[in-house]
Design an enzyme around this catalytic site. Structure first.
Site, short mmCIF file in Angstrom:
data_model
loop_
_atom_site.label_atom_id
_atom_site.label_comp_id
_atom_site.label_asym_id
_atom_site.label_seq_id
_atom_site.Cartn_x
_atom_site.Cartn_y
_atom_site.Cartn_z
N ARG A 120 0.84 -1.20 0.00
CA ARG A 120 0.00 0.00 0.00
C ARG A 120 0.87 1.25 0.00
O ARG A 120 1.94 1.29 0.63
CB ARG A 120 -0.89 -0.01 1.24
CG ARG A 120 -1.89 1.13 1.36
CD ARG A 120 -2.93 1.07 0.29
NE ARG A 120 -4.13 1.87 0.65
CZ ARG A 120 -5.04 2.28 -0.21
NH1 ARG A 120 -4.90 1.96 -1.50
NH2 ARG A 120 -6.09 2.95 0.16
N THR A 141 -9.35 -0.30 -10.06
CA THR A 141 -8.52 -1.30 -9.42
C THR A 141 -8.59 -2.54 -10.29
O THR A 141 -9.41 -2.61 -11.21
CB THR A 141 -9.08 -1.55 -7.99
OG1 THR A 141 -8.98 -0.34 -7.23
CG2 THR A 141 -8.38 -2.66 -7.24
N GLU A 167 -6.29 3.85 -7.59
CA GLU A 167 -7.43 4.47 -6.91
C GLU A 167 -8.49 4.95 -7.88
O GLU A 167 -9.30 4.16 -8.31
CB GLU A 167 -7.01 5.59 -5.95
CG GLU A 167 -7.92 5.71 -4.72
CD GLU A 167 -9.22 6.49 -4.92
OE1 GLU A 167 -9.33 7.25 -5.90
OE2 GLU A 167 -10.11 6.33 -4.09
N ASP A 216 -7.85 8.25 -0.26
CA ASP A 216 -8.50 7.21 0.55
C ASP A 216 -8.43 7.51 2.04
O ASP A 216 -9.08 6.84 2.84
CB ASP A 216 -7.87 5.84 0.28
CG ASP A 216 -8.47 5.15 -0.94
OD1 ASP A 216 -9.41 5.70 -1.53
OD2 ASP A 216 -7.98 4.07 -1.31
N SER A 266 -8.02 0.87 2.98
CA SER A 266 -8.48 0.36 1.70
C SER A 266 -9.60 -0.64 1.92
O SER A 266 -9.77 -1.18 3.02
CB SER A 266 -7.31 -0.32 0.97
OG SER A 266 -7.76 -1.02 -0.17
N GLY A 321 -13.54 -2.34 -7.31
CA GLY A 321 -14.86 -1.82 -7.01
C GLY A 321 -14.91 -0.82 -5.88
O GLY A 321 -15.98 -0.57 -5.33
N GLY A 322 -13.76 -0.24 -5.49
CA GLY A 322 -13.79 0.73 -4.40
C GLY A 322 -14.30 0.08 -3.13
O GLY A 322 -14.07 -1.10 -2.86
#
Length: 590
Positions: A111, A405, A425, A445, A469, A492-493
């Protein structure tokens, strides 16, 4: 719960009927980018890779065919995804990966991190109000330190079999010789508002009139090839120091309206981490997910644990139509899990979980008490629970998490497997292109606000911190013999959690095969409206949910679920791969 699944040897006649042999078909065009294109699944005996683009899948497949490990295949796949699907992932972004080596599950954290100069006011104006989302995204302000290359290098040192430099060859060749723009990439370029503001990106993705290059146009990226050659020869250090690093820093600082804070020291000191996976046991299965700073593992295990206290197992879909009561139970469980997520989950290097462990949030008694809040009527918006060990009152995070993503699932010839979710993102990230790749906007985020009336927000911006996340790479094992049985994940967030949980319930509770589970309509709640995939639910279902006081929102839910399940062919173990009909993904293997 999770007791009726037929995973280890499930319904092979149903699985293989109509399924394609999973060898790569050169020249096969990807499906159209919009709409819903049915897929039958793929079967392979030895090894398999499933990802969001056929060219990327082929790169991973070639590594497996050469005797490479799942990690080797993931590196080759990711490098091509960054070229052919730049809207979704790339070396300018980050990733989470679960890896199983036949003995243990490792959670690799790649990340992004906030620059050392970042403060909790990063996304606030002079009056302390949150910036508009795209005011924050476009430019350098939201660019975090990219993590994917450091993560993949760390994993390769532990589990790679092929030489590091060999893994970049497919992407380098495609970048130099060109690849045909896919329908999905063209559609996203056509709809994109901000990318052409960057002169480098405009010259690369658009024609002289500023129109998106057409489907099938052969796009070459010599700058990306040059970058990959440096990384192939010198390792990830070529990216985190020297010319490429300086180019990134210069790009971030040079944006006229929205410069960022990234420094050479930020890049030089970035470290990928190996963390303990979040695992929960449910009758015959052990489900493992990603720990913080991802919220996916905790939220999904919470949802499964809550639903374990309901009768959802008996509410299987009929001819692909979901039972309204199943939708009700699933969305209520989602509300409860998302409420805890928004209150408690953040980078645990900075913010402790209640009791300094994820266990209080997954405690069976705690989840039973949460399940007891589900009634015949929707609760609308759930309140966060009070797990054991909570010592500080936290505020509620409202950070947006957008769906650009990608996900891949891979199993190699030794049966070692991985699920990896990778992201920049928002679509095309920060819209800043440098050295052939796009930079992320992952810092959005974080919560734009640092506190609310309830207290400090766990997911506020802090220097060196990783933003929370929802990415949810997930591995499922037979609880008894610890045998791997399923790898799954999705873009898909923040809806990723619902997408993956849907597949787990459908596969393990309702006995659907993996392709059928992915094909089911998407649905869920992120502790707000009940969200239903457009065009996939009959009026009778909507009426039944409205009668239960659900506030319904219908919209396109473009998941990108890519998974592999253990199956059986002729009495022998085999792999069944499935790709989301909402995207261009395929599987390949032998």
């Amino acid at each position: 719960m999770l007791g009726n699944g037929l995973l280890a040897g499930h319904g092979i006649a149903q699985d293989v009927h109509g399924a394609q042999a999973a060898h790569y078909e050169a020249g096969k065009a990807p499906e159209i980018a919009s709409g819903y294109t049915a897929k039958t699944g793929w079967v392979a005996q030895k090894y398999m890779v499933v990802a969001a683009n056929p060219l990327a899948v082929n790169a991973g497949y070639q590594m497996l065919k050469q005797g490479g490990s799942a990690i080797d295949a993931a590196i080759a796949t990711q490098m091509v995804l960054g070229l052919v699907e730049p809207q979704s992932s790339g070396i300018g972004g980050g990733a989470f990966m679960l890896h199983f080596d036949g003995k243990a599950v490792q959670a690799f954290d790649g990340r992004e991190t906030a620059p050392a100069a970042a403060t909790e006011k990063l996304f606030q104006d002079a009056n302390g109000r949150p910036l508009g989302f795209y005011d924050a995204v476009i430019g350098g302000r939201a660019v975090g330190v990219p993590g994917v290359l450091r993560m993949l290098e760390l994993a390769h040192k532990q589990h790679g079999k092929l030489p590091w430099k060999n893994l970049f060859s497919p992407a380098i060749q495609l970048a130099e010789n060109g690849f045909a723009i896919s329908p999905r990439l063209h559609t996203l370029l056509q709809d994109e508002r901000f990318l052409k503001r960057d002169p480098i990106a405009r010259a690369y993705f658009y024609d002289a009139q500023g129109e998106a290059l057409p489907v099938g146009h052969v796009l070459k990226n010599p700058d990306y090839a040059k970058t990959l050659k440096a990384v192939a020869e010198q390792g990830a250090q070529a990216f985190y120091a020297g010319r490429i690093a300086q180019d990134m820093v210069d790009k971030v600082h040079a944006h006229a309206a929205n410069p960022g804070l990234l420094s050479m020291k930020d890049l030089a000191t970035y470290q990928a981490r190996v963390r303990d996976a979040v695992c929960g046991d449910f009758e015959k299965w052990t489900v493992c997910g990603m720990p913080p700073p991802s919220s996916g593992g905790i939220a999904i295990v919470q949802m499964l644990g809550i639903l374990e206290n309901t009768n959802i197992r008996s509410l299987a879909p009929l001819n692909g139509v979901l039972n309204p009561e199943a939708v009700h139970l699933f969305t209520e469980a989602g509300r409860l899990a998302y409420a805890d997520r928004d209150r408690y989950i953040a980078d645990t290097d900075f913010v402790p979980l209640p009791g300094n462990s994820y266990q209080p949030l997954l405690d069976k008694k705690y989840l039973a008490s949460r399940a007891a809040l589900i009634t015949e009527k929707s609760m609308g918006i759930a309140k966060a629970g009070t797990p054991a060990g909570m010592q500080l009152a936290w505020g509620n995070d409202q950070s947006p998490e957008l769906p650009s993503t990608s996900h891949m699932s891979i199993v190699d010839a030794e049966g070692h497997t991985l699920a990896m979710t990778t992201s920049v993102e928002d679509a095309f990230g920060s819209r800043q292109m440098v050295d052939g790749f796009l930079l992320n906007n992952q810092l959005t985020d974080f919560s734009a606000l640092d506190k609310d009336a309830n207290g400090p927000i766990a997911n506020r911006v802090q220097a060196g911190k990783r933003p929370r996340s929802a990415m949810s790479p997930t591995l499922v094992f037979n609880r008894g013999n610890k045998q791997f049985v399923l790898a799954i994940g999705s873009p898909g967030g923040s809806a990723i959690i619902n997408y993956v949980a849907k597949v787990l319930i459908a596969e393990l509770d309702w006995g659907l095969n993996l392709q059928q589970a992915i094909d089911l309509p998407n649905f869920g709640s992120r502790n707000g409206a009940t969200e239903l995939e457009r065009g996939r639910f009959p009026d009778a279902t909507l009426d039944a949910l409205k009668a239960k006081a659900h506030n319904i929102r219908v919209f396109d839910q473009t998941s990108g679920l890519h998974g592999i399940a253990r199956t059986s062919v002729g009495g022998h173990d085999a792999w069944f791969g499935a790709a989301d009909p909402r995207r261009e993904g395929v599987a390949a293997g032998d």
